[in-house]
Design a protein around this motif. Structure first.
Motif, PDB file in Angstrom:
ATOM      1  N   UNK A 255       0.703  -1.218  -0.031  1.00  0.00           N
ATOM      2  CA  UNK A 255       0.000  -0.227   0.141  1.00  0.00           C
ATOM      3  C   UNK A 255       0.768   1.123   0.092  1.00  0.00           C
ATOM      4  N   UNK A 256       0.314   2.191  -0.796  1.00  0.00           N
ATOM      5  CA  UNK A 256       1.082   3.299  -0.921  1.00  0.00           C
ATOM      6  C   UNK A 256       2.306   3.552  -1.872  1.00  0.00           C
ATOM      7  N   UNK A 257       2.383   2.396  -2.642  1.00  0.00           N
ATOM      8  CA  UNK A 257       3.562   2.415  -3.429  1.00  0.00           C
ATOM      9  C   UNK A 257       3.259   3.389  -4.672  1.00  0.00           C
ATOM     10  N   UNK A 258       4.407   3.966  -4.739  1.00  0.00           N
ATOM     11  CA  UNK A 258       4.236   5.282  -6.170  1.00  0.00           C
ATOM     12  C   UNK A 258       4.465   4.544  -7.647  1.00  0.00           C
ATOM     13  N   UNK A 259       4.659   3.251  -7.401  1.00  0.00           N
ATOM     14  CA  UNK A 259       4.782   2.334  -8.786  1.00  0.00           C
ATOM     15  C   UNK A 259       3.329   1.691  -9.183  1.00  0.00           C
ATOM     16  N   UNK A 260       2.562   1.953  -8.284  1.00  0.00           N
ATOM     17  CA  UNK A 260       1.250   1.389  -8.502  1.00  0.00           C
ATOM     18  C   UNK A 260       0.187   2.436  -8.731  1.00  0.00           C
ATOM     19  N   UNK A 261      -0.529   2.307  -9.974  1.00  0.00           N
ATOM     20  CA  UNK A 261      -1.206   3.592 -10.235  1.00  0.00           C
ATOM     21  C   UNK A 261      -2.711   3.410  -9.812  1.00  0.00           C
TER      22      UNK A 261
ATOM     23  N   UNK B 189      -3.375   2.377  -6.573  1.00  0.00           N
ATOM     24  CA  UNK B 189      -3.347   2.215  -5.198  1.00  0.00           C
ATOM     25  C   UNK B 189      -4.620   2.434  -4.303  1.00  0.00           C
ATOM     26  N   UNK B 190      -5.351   3.332  -4.586  1.00  0.00           N
ATOM     27  CA  UNK B 190      -6.640   3.615  -3.889  1.00  0.00           C
ATOM     28  C   UNK B 190      -7.770   2.454  -4.279  1.00  0.00           C
ATOM     29  N   UNK B 191      -7.748   2.194  -5.392  1.00  0.00           N
ATOM     30  CA  UNK B 191      -8.759   0.934  -5.664  1.00  0.00           C
ATOM     31  C   UNK B 191      -8.270  -0.231  -4.942  1.00  0.00           C
ATOM     32  N   UNK B 192      -6.864  -0.512  -4.907  1.00  0.00           N
ATOM     33  CA  UNK B 192      -6.394  -1.762  -4.411  1.00  0.00           C
ATOM     34  C   UNK B 192      -6.650  -1.649  -2.799  1.00  0.00           C
ATOM     35  N   UNK B 193      -6.290  -0.792  -2.253  1.00  0.00           N
ATOM     36  CA  UNK B 193      -6.780  -0.524  -0.745  1.00  0.00           C
ATOM     37  C   UNK B 193      -8.098  -0.618  -0.547  1.00  0.00           C
TER      38      UNK B 193
ATOM     39  N   UNK C 248       3.300 -20.177  -1.311  1.00  0.00           N
ATOM     40  CA  UNK C 248       3.656 -18.936  -1.392  1.00  0.00           C
ATOM     41  C   UNK C 248       2.525 -18.165  -1.970  1.00  0.00           C
ATOM     42  N   UNK C 249       2.000 -17.338  -0.969  1.00  0.00           N
ATOM     43  CA  UNK C 249       0.390 -16.921  -1.229  1.00  0.00           C
ATOM     44  C   UNK C 249       0.166 -15.760  -2.282  1.00  0.00           C
ATOM     45  N   UNK C 250       1.162 -15.385  -3.320  1.00  0.00           N
ATOM     46  CA  UNK C 250       0.662 -14.292  -4.212  1.00  0.00           C
ATOM     47  C   UNK C 250       1.094 -12.888  -3.652  1.00  0.00           C
ATOM     48  N   UNK C 251      -0.116 -11.933  -4.213  1.00  0.00           N
ATOM     49  CA  UNK C 251       0.160 -10.643  -3.572  1.00  0.00           C
ATOM     50  C   UNK C 251      -1.157 -10.125  -3.736  1.00  0.00           C
ATOM     51  N   UNK C 252      -1.341  -8.780  -3.204  1.00  0.00           N
ATOM     52  CA  UNK C 252      -2.721  -7.824  -3.201  1.00  0.00           C
ATOM     53  C   UNK C 252      -2.517  -6.836  -4.231  1.00  0.00           C
ATOM     54  N   UNK C 253      -1.553  -6.947  -5.111  1.00  0.00           N
ATOM     55  CA  UNK C 253      -1.530  -5.985  -6.129  1.00  0.00           C
ATOM     56  C   UNK C 253      -2.315  -6.450  -7.316  1.00  0.00           C
ATOM     57  N   UNK C 254      -1.976  -7.599  -7.935  1.00  0.00           N
ATOM     58  CA  UNK C 254      -2.533  -8.394  -9.070  1.00  0.00           C
ATOM     59  C   UNK C 254      -3.279  -9.386  -8.952  1.00  0.00           C
ATOM     60  N   UNK C 255      -2.857  -9.917  -7.888  1.00  0.00           N
ATOM     61  CA  UNK C 255      -3.517 -11.468  -7.816  1.00  0.00           C
ATOM     62  C   UNK C 255      -4.730 -11.533  -6.820  1.00  0.00           C
ATOM     63  N   UNK C 256      -4.779 -10.876  -5.570  1.00  0.00           N
ATOM     64  CA  UNK C 256      -5.463 -10.610  -4.429  1.00  0.00           C
ATOM     65  C   UNK C 256      -5.921 -12.075  -4.141  1.00  0.00           C
TER      66      UNK C 256
END
Length: 255
Positions: free
Chosen positions: A13-19, A21-25, A225-233
């Motif tokens: 969360x808060x990454x400057x490289x993830x456009x 970010x607010x939707x993701x949170x 290994x449980x993926x991520x909450x950027x692309x995979x959720x």
């Protein structure tokens, strides 16, 4: 009937490289809200923030939806365990005092519903990269942490967020390399070595790599290994009998 135990990691969360970010949170918060009455415990296995550093009187701005949901969960009696990763090492009590979570700075071996779990973010486990090892040692060094906090928060946060952004943009599409195979994947090699002296562990669960992996090992041991909450959720859910690696799809009923 047992309540479920959930595991997830790597929202950054808060990454400057993830456009997005607010939707993701918001999506993460909706997921946590959807499981709040079904969860006995939630394990956040590191790097939930892209950069998190607490100052004596200041914490990073933003994340109010996420932090508020963690506080709601712990107020309801849900155990929330937060593992520091390689992006959110710099926590000094705020998450415990304000949000009621339990913070872990080292891998944890714990028993859940009569099964033994080994839980860790995964950074530094089996990785031979000398540069990464040096950086990790510096980031965990108390003197270096004090030097970082000697900066005004405006500059300290800028430094950390910019470093994290550059680190992500070095990767193709900002994503981690795909699974390298059982004989090359560092966490798999680490787990196999660890099992030689700790044969009682039933489940190994990691974050860090941003890939989905569900691997059966000798002695009926499973490593995930449980993926991520950027692309995979993605997340892991354990009901006391069965353990599943799932994807959160909004609008569908969840276990």
């Amino acid at each position: 009937m047992n309540k479920n135990v959930y595991f997830l990691s790597d929202a950054h969360l808060g990454s400057l490289a993830i456009e997005h970010g607010r939707t993701q949170e918001r999506r993460l918060v909706r997921f946590l809200d959807s499981i709040k009455t079904k969860a006995a415990a939630i394990y956040l296995l590191g790097d939930m923030f892209d950069f998190w550093n607490e100052y004596r009187y200041v914490v990073p701005k933003g994340y109010t939806r996420f932090l508020g949901k963690l506080s709601e969960l712990t107020d309801m009696g849900v155990e929330v365990h937060y593992f520091t990763g390689n992006h959110d090492i710099w926590t000094y009590g705020y998450l415990e005092k304000e949000c009621g979570v339990t913070v872990h700075t080292q891998p944890l071996t714990t028993e859940i519903y009569d099964k033994v779990f080994y839980l860790a973010h995964g950074d530094g486990l089996g990785d031979p990269d000398k540069k990464f090892k040096l950086l990790r040692k510096m980031f965990h060094n108390r003197t270096c942490q004090r030097l970082l906090n000697a900066f005004h928060p405006r500059w300290g946060m800028w430094l950390g967020q910019t470093w994290a952004k550059r680190s992500r943009l070095k990767r193709a599409d900002g994503k981690e390399p795909p699974y390298m195979g059982e004989n090359r994947e560092h966490l798999v090699l680490y787990t196999k070595e660890y099992m030689k002296t700790h044969s009682h562990v039933d489940y190994f669960i990691y974050g860090h790599r941003h890939i989905e992996l569900d691997l059966m090992l000798p002695q009926k041991t499973r490593m995930l290994i449980i993926g991520d909450w950027i692309w995979q959720f993605t997340y892991v859910v354990y009901d006391g009998e069965h353990l599943f690696l799932e994807e959160y799809v909004e609008g569908e009923s969840q276990p």
